[in-house]
Design a protein around this motif. Structure first.
Motif, PDB file in Angstrom:
ATOM      1  N   CYS A   1       3.973  16.972  19.630  1.00 21.17           N
ATOM      2  CA  CYS A   1       4.171  18.090  18.597  1.00 21.17           C
ATOM      3  C   CYS A   1       5.346  17.504  17.627  1.00 21.17           C
ATOM      4  O   CYS A   1       5.158  17.777  16.343  1.00 21.17           O
ATOM      5  CB  CYS A   1       4.351  19.572  19.329  1.00 21.17           C
ATOM      6  N   LEU A   2       6.366  17.274  18.251  1.00 18.49           N
ATOM      7  CA  LEU A   2       7.344  16.939  17.303  1.00 18.49           C
ATOM      8  C   LEU A   2       7.081  15.554  16.406  1.00 18.49           C
ATOM      9  O   LEU A   2       7.495  15.563  15.325  1.00 18.49           O
ATOM     10  CB  LEU A   2       8.875  16.612  18.236  1.00 18.49           C
ATOM     11  N   GLY A   3       6.166  14.992  17.094  1.00 15.71           N
ATOM     12  CA  GLY A   3       5.734  13.542  16.335  1.00 15.71           C
ATOM     13  C   GLY A   3       4.949  14.207  14.957  1.00 15.71           C
ATOM     14  O   GLY A   3       5.124  13.130  14.078  1.00 15.71           O
ATOM     15  N   TYR A   4       4.589  15.182  14.973  1.00 17.62           N
ATOM     16  CA  TYR A   4       3.840  15.760  13.809  1.00 17.62           C
ATOM     17  C   TYR A   4       4.919  15.801  12.537  1.00 17.62           C
ATOM     18  O   TYR A   4       4.547  15.764  11.471  1.00 17.62           O
ATOM     19  CB  TYR A   4       3.134  16.867  13.919  1.00 17.62           C
ATOM     20  N   ALA A   5       5.930  16.020  13.068  1.00 17.36           N
ATOM     21  CA  ALA A   5       7.226  16.322  12.162  1.00 17.36           C
ATOM     22  C   ALA A   5       8.097  15.152  12.086  1.00 17.36           C
ATOM     23  O   ALA A   5       9.150  15.012  11.405  1.00 17.36           O
ATOM     24  CB  ALA A   5       8.253  17.311  12.449  1.00 17.36           C
TER      25      ALA A   5
END
Length: 359
Positions: free
Chosen positions: A234-238
């Motif tokens: 999920c943090l990778g999406y940002a």
């Protein structure tokens, strides 16, 4: 910024009531009402007060108007159960701090540091592998105080569920939709507080509707299982990544809690665990610490004791004055850090900017 977020001001007058006990220590908690909140303060006014104030004000919408069906009107004849306190409290925490960032009250780095600390709190708690967010919510009456059942805080887990849902929806919709749209849809469903609350499964259904994708498996993993949370994904999406530091932070822990006596002549012991209170008992009145007044010295020591340090206490127990030495245990913790992924895609950077700035 919170009224701008909802584009609605559901009150004629809103009152912040701050109750200050003075002395050392930090502000702790608050209690929301339909048009006001009461917030406890102790010691210096710092960023904790900003965070609690933002949290309590967001309750004006989330809980007081966007609420699980059973949370209003209440059935006062017995305990009320809902699976969704993680949403009511945890997602309120999520937006309290995120909207503070969007309003310029803290920086990107400060906000990401807060998220990293929250991840560290969850990952350092073995209860995350035993209790789900829904179980923590539903069974809160069976133990755990107001934080959640089974030592799993639905505040902490719920805030991080909000984070993961938000970034997942942004990725799936190419940054056109987000958790912002989910909570606003629930606000409309609840008639801005004039209609009954939402159903027990309506958060999942609304996420699916906003994302235009069946998020059931993802949602169930976050809320209804003890799976490890997908922070990398999920943090990778940002364009971000969270990692545990290699070097520990050393702190001390007295494992006791005391509060000022009504006459201010000392600190009453409220909690001293068996085997961990080092001879202290509930209702002991601590009058001195190392020869200095406990009323001024003990709050700061409880908040930040010296690792391995020994403190000489003078206390009164059942009318008898006695001396007792207590030692702070040495605690090592590994903080989490969130950093940018080098070479992150333009889409990921756009999601990060929209998420943090609300555009």
């Amino acid at each position: 910024v919170e009224t701008d977020f909802f584009n609605d001001v559901p009150y004629h007058r809103y009152v912040f009531m701050f109750r200050s006990s003075g002395g050392n220590g930090r502000g702790a908690g608050g209690l929301e009402h339909l048009g006001s909140t009461e917030i406890s303060l102790q010691g210096n006014v710092d960023d904790i007060v900003r965070s609690v104030s933002a949290h309590e004000f967001f309750h004006l919408w989330n809980v007081k108007r966007i609420r699980p069906f059973v949370l209003g009107p209440f059935d006062y004849t017995g305990p009320v159960h809902t699976n969704n306190l993680w949403w009511s409290e945890g997602v309120t925490s999520y937006y309290g701090d995120l909207l503070s960032r969007r309003g310029g009250l803290n920086t990107d780095d400060e906000y990401l540091k807060h998220i990293a600390q929250t991840i560290g709190q969850l990952q350092g708690n073995p209860a995350r592998l035993k209790v789900t967010a829904e179980q923590s919510s539903y069974n809160v009456w069976d133990g755990g105080g107001s934080q959640g059942f089974g030592n799993l805080s639905y505040y902490t887990k719920g805030e991080l569920i909000g984070l993961c849902l938000d970034l997942k929806i942004r990725s799936l919709t190419k940054n056109r939709k987000s958790l912002d749209d989910v909570i606003k849809a629930l606000y409309a469903q609840c008639g801005k507080g004039l209609k009954p609350g939402f159903g027990e499964d309506d958060i999942r259904l609304t996420c699916n509707k906003i994302a235009r994708t069946d998020l059931t498996a993802f949602y169930n993993s976050l809320c209804r299982s003890t799976d490890e949370m997908p922070f990398d994904e999920c943090l990778g999406y940002a364009g971000l990544i969270a990692k545990k530091a290699d070097t520990p932070v050393v702190s001390g822990n007295l494992r006791i809690f005391a509060q000022p006596a009504a006459d201010k002549k000392g600190m009453n012991v409220v909690f001293a665990p068996a085997g961990g209170g080092q001879g202290l008992k509930a209702d002991d009145l601590i009058t001195e610490v190392d020869g200095k007044p406990a009323i001024t010295e003990l709050p700061a020591i409880m908040a930040k004791p010296t690792p391995g340090g020994t403190y000489s206490l003078t206390l009164v127990r059942s009318g008898t004055t006695m001396k007792l030495d207590v030692k702070a245990t040495r605690v090592e913790s590994y903080p989490w850090v969130i950093s940018q992924i080098p070479g992150a895609s333009a889409d990921a950077i756009a999601i990060r900017e929209a998420w943090l700035n609300g555009k």
